[in-house]
Design a protein around this motif. Structure first.
Motif, PDB file in Angstrom:
ATOM      1  N   GLY A 176       0.784  -1.224   0.000  1.00  0.00           N
ATOM      2  CA  GLY A 176       0.000   0.000   0.000  1.00  0.00           C
ATOM      3  C   GLY A 176       0.814   1.271   0.000  1.00  0.00           C
ATOM      4  O   GLY A 176       0.297   2.343   0.330  1.00  0.00           O
ATOM      5  N   ARG A 177       2.072   1.189  -0.389  1.00  0.00           N
ATOM      6  CA  ARG A 177       2.920   2.389  -0.406  1.00  0.00           C
ATOM      7  C   ARG A 177       2.373   3.403  -1.409  1.00  0.00           C
ATOM      8  O   ARG A 177       2.030   3.059  -2.538  1.00  0.00           O
ATOM      9  N   ALA A 178       2.279   4.661  -0.997  1.00  0.00           N
ATOM     10  CA  ALA A 178       1.772   5.725  -1.866  1.00  0.00           C
ATOM     11  C   ALA A 178       2.845   6.163  -2.849  1.00  0.00           C
ATOM     12  O   ALA A 178       4.041   5.909  -2.656  1.00  0.00           O
ATOM     13  N   ALA A 179       2.413   6.834  -3.910  1.00  0.00           N
ATOM     14  CA  ALA A 179       3.320   7.239  -4.981  1.00  0.00           C
ATOM     15  C   ALA A 179       3.284   8.746  -5.190  1.00  0.00           C
ATOM     16  O   ALA A 179       2.273   9.407  -4.917  1.00  0.00           O
ATOM     17  N   ILE A 180       4.390   9.284  -5.677  1.00  0.00           N
ATOM     18  CA  ILE A 180       4.519  10.700  -6.007  1.00  0.00           C
ATOM     19  C   ILE A 180       5.041  10.817  -7.431  1.00  0.00           C
ATOM     20  O   ILE A 180       6.013  10.148  -7.807  1.00  0.00           O
ATOM     21  N   ALA A 181       4.392  11.657  -8.227  1.00  0.00           N
ATOM     22  CA  ALA A 181       4.772  11.834  -9.624  1.00  0.00           C
ATOM     23  C   ALA A 181       5.815  12.933  -9.775  1.00  0.00           C
ATOM     24  O   ALA A 181       5.908  13.859  -8.959  1.00  0.00           O
ATOM     25  N   ILE A 182       6.580  12.798 -10.847  1.00  0.00           N
ATOM     26  CA  ILE A 182       7.705  13.692 -11.128  1.00  0.00           C
ATOM     27  C   ILE A 182       7.639  14.090 -12.599  1.00  0.00           C
ATOM     28  O   ILE A 182       7.388  13.250 -13.457  1.00  0.00           O
ATOM     29  N   ALA A 183       7.908  15.361 -12.887  1.00  0.00           N
ATOM     30  CA  ALA A 183       7.966  15.818 -14.278  1.00  0.00           C
ATOM     31  C   ALA A 183       9.210  16.683 -14.453  1.00  0.00           C
ATOM     32  O   ALA A 183       9.458  17.596 -13.658  1.00  0.00           O
ATOM     33  N   GLY A 184       9.978  16.394 -15.488  1.00  0.00           N
ATOM     34  CA  GLY A 184      11.187  17.167 -15.738  1.00  0.00           C
ATOM     35  C   GLY A 184      11.775  16.841 -17.091  1.00  0.00           C
ATOM     36  O   GLY A 184      11.449  15.823 -17.692  1.00  0.00           O
ATOM     37  N   GLY A 222      10.004   8.012   1.270  1.00  0.00           N
ATOM     38  CA  GLY A 222       9.001   7.034   1.660  1.00  0.00           C
ATOM     39  C   GLY A 222       7.893   6.789   0.663  1.00  0.00           C
ATOM     40  O   GLY A 222       6.840   6.250   1.022  1.00  0.00           O
ATOM     41  N   PHE A 223       8.134   7.118  -0.634  1.00  0.00           N
ATOM     42  CA  PHE A 223       7.090   7.015  -1.643  1.00  0.00           C
ATOM     43  C   PHE A 223       7.647   6.419  -2.933  1.00  0.00           C
ATOM     44  O   PHE A 223       8.833   6.576  -3.239  1.00  0.00           O
ATOM     45  N   ASP A 224       6.788   5.753  -3.692  1.00  0.00           N
ATOM     46  CA  ASP A 224       7.180   5.223  -4.988  1.00  0.00           C
ATOM     47  C   ASP A 224       7.163   6.345  -6.015  1.00  0.00           C
ATOM     48  O   ASP A 224       6.143   7.025  -6.190  1.00  0.00           O
ATOM     49  N   PRO A 225       8.269   6.564  -6.725  1.00  0.00           N
ATOM     50  CA  PRO A 225       8.288   7.612  -7.752  1.00  0.00           C
ATOM     51  C   PRO A 225       7.642   7.141  -9.043  1.00  0.00           C
ATOM     52  O   PRO A 225       7.808   5.995  -9.461  1.00  0.00           O
ATOM     53  N   VAL A 226       6.887   8.033  -9.678  1.00  0.00           N
ATOM     54  CA  VAL A 226       6.260   7.772 -10.970  1.00  0.00           C
ATOM     55  C   VAL A 226       6.622   8.924 -11.896  1.00  0.00           C
ATOM     56  O   VAL A 226       6.340  10.083 -11.577  1.00  0.00           O
ATOM     57  N   ILE A 227       7.253   8.624 -13.026  1.00  0.00           N
ATOM     58  CA  ILE A 227       7.640   9.668 -13.970  1.00  0.00           C
ATOM     59  C   ILE A 227       6.436  10.061 -14.816  1.00  0.00           C
ATOM     60  O   ILE A 227       5.869   9.240 -15.538  1.00  0.00           O
ATOM     61  N   ASP A 257      -3.788  10.305  -3.002  1.00  0.00           N
ATOM     62  CA  ASP A 257      -2.953   9.531  -2.081  1.00  0.00           C
ATOM     63  C   ASP A 257      -3.150   8.067  -2.454  1.00  0.00           C
ATOM     64  O   ASP A 257      -3.912   7.343  -1.818  1.00  0.00           O
ATOM     65  N   VAL A 258      -2.484   7.642  -3.531  1.00  0.00           N
ATOM     66  CA  VAL A 258      -2.708   6.322  -4.118  1.00  0.00           C
ATOM     67  C   VAL A 258      -1.369   5.684  -4.443  1.00  0.00           C
ATOM     68  O   VAL A 258      -0.313   6.329  -4.421  1.00  0.00           O
ATOM     69  N   GLY A 259      -1.404   4.402  -4.778  1.00  0.00           N
ATOM     70  CA  GLY A 259      -0.209   3.686  -5.162  1.00  0.00           C
ATOM     71  C   GLY A 259       0.231   4.020  -6.574  1.00  0.00           C
ATOM     72  O   GLY A 259      -0.439   4.730  -7.319  1.00  0.00           O
TER      73      GLY A 259
END
Length: 251
Positions: free
Chosen positions: A162-170, A187-192, A212-214
């Protein structure tokens, strides 16, 4: 913080690499939570607020961070997080940030920023506006689409159920990789999400904002952005079908 676009021969130019010293401009709720998470993950953390650093020295020390003037925070950090009101971005020291990895965690709130047609222009993301101002800096959009309370409560070690994810843009693969490592350590899974222009998918009004999702669900939100109501509005403003440049680091 002062506005300065002049070139300086002493401006630091640190290449992308592992971020071990994190600077945060802004000591509000978001900046303080990020400082606490980074310090807990073993980072050296320096935080600047408006005014005398002594004003925040005690609360920063309590979470393992150090209060310092903005110029010190920038000079002694591998990456700098912008956690100030977006409407104050023109106060950022352009020369000092030249060559730096800058993580834009700011969002447009009319209550704080006032009516700003530039921030409401769907032809561009607010991070692209920040990048145009910060000449020579390397801006990555991250750490601003999840609420500060969720950031505090939901950080988990890698592999946790259930680890939450954070998105990244660059725009630069090396910078995306560096920020992805930071997000993972916090503490979060990165999503590009894509190139910096894709940061519009992480702004207020988009489905991913406040999510606040995976990782799988966050990726699904990003994938369906073009067909969402907000995505259609953005596409029309940009003159047609919505598409964002991709980077070689995207998975």
């Amino acid at each position: 913080m002062t506005h300065d676009r002049s070139a300086t021969p002493t401006a630091s130019r640190r290449p992308s690499g592992p971020v071990r010293a994190l600077g945060i401009l802004g000591a509000g709720r978001l900046g303080s939570v990020l400082a606490e998470l980074a310090a807990s993950a073993g980072y050296t953390v320096r935080v600047a607020a408006s005014g005398d650093p002594a004003r925040i020295a005690r609360p920063m020390a309590a979470i393992g961070a150090t209060a310092a003037p903005a110029e010190t925070v920038i000079a002694e950090s591998d990456a700098v997080v912008l956690a100030i009101p977006l409407g104050r971005f023109t106060d950022l020291p352009v020369a000092a940030l030249r060559g730096r990895l800058v993580i834009d965690a700011m969002n447009h709130w009319w209550e704080a920023d006032g009516l700003r047609p530039d921030f409401e222009d769907r032809r561009t993301s607010t991070s692209e506006i920040v990048q145009r101002h910060l000449v020579g800096a390397r801006v990555v959009k991250a750490l601003g689409h999840m609420g500060y309370q969720d950031l505090r409560d939901d950080a988990r070690p890698p592999g946790s159920p259930g680890r939450a994810a954070i998105a990244i843009a660059g725009d630069q693969p090396a910078d995306l990789a560096a920020v992805a490592r930071l997000v993972d350590d916090l503490g979060f899974d990165p999503v590009i999400a894509g190139a910096l222009a894709a940061g519009v998918m992480l702004e207020p009004g988009a489905e991913a904002f406040g999510a606040d999702v995976g990782a799988a669900e966050l990726r699904a939100m990003l994938d369906r952005f073009p067909t969402s109501q907000h995505g259609i509005v953005v596409a029309r403003a940009r003159g047609g079908a919505l598409g964002f440049p991709r980077t070689s680091s995207e998975g």
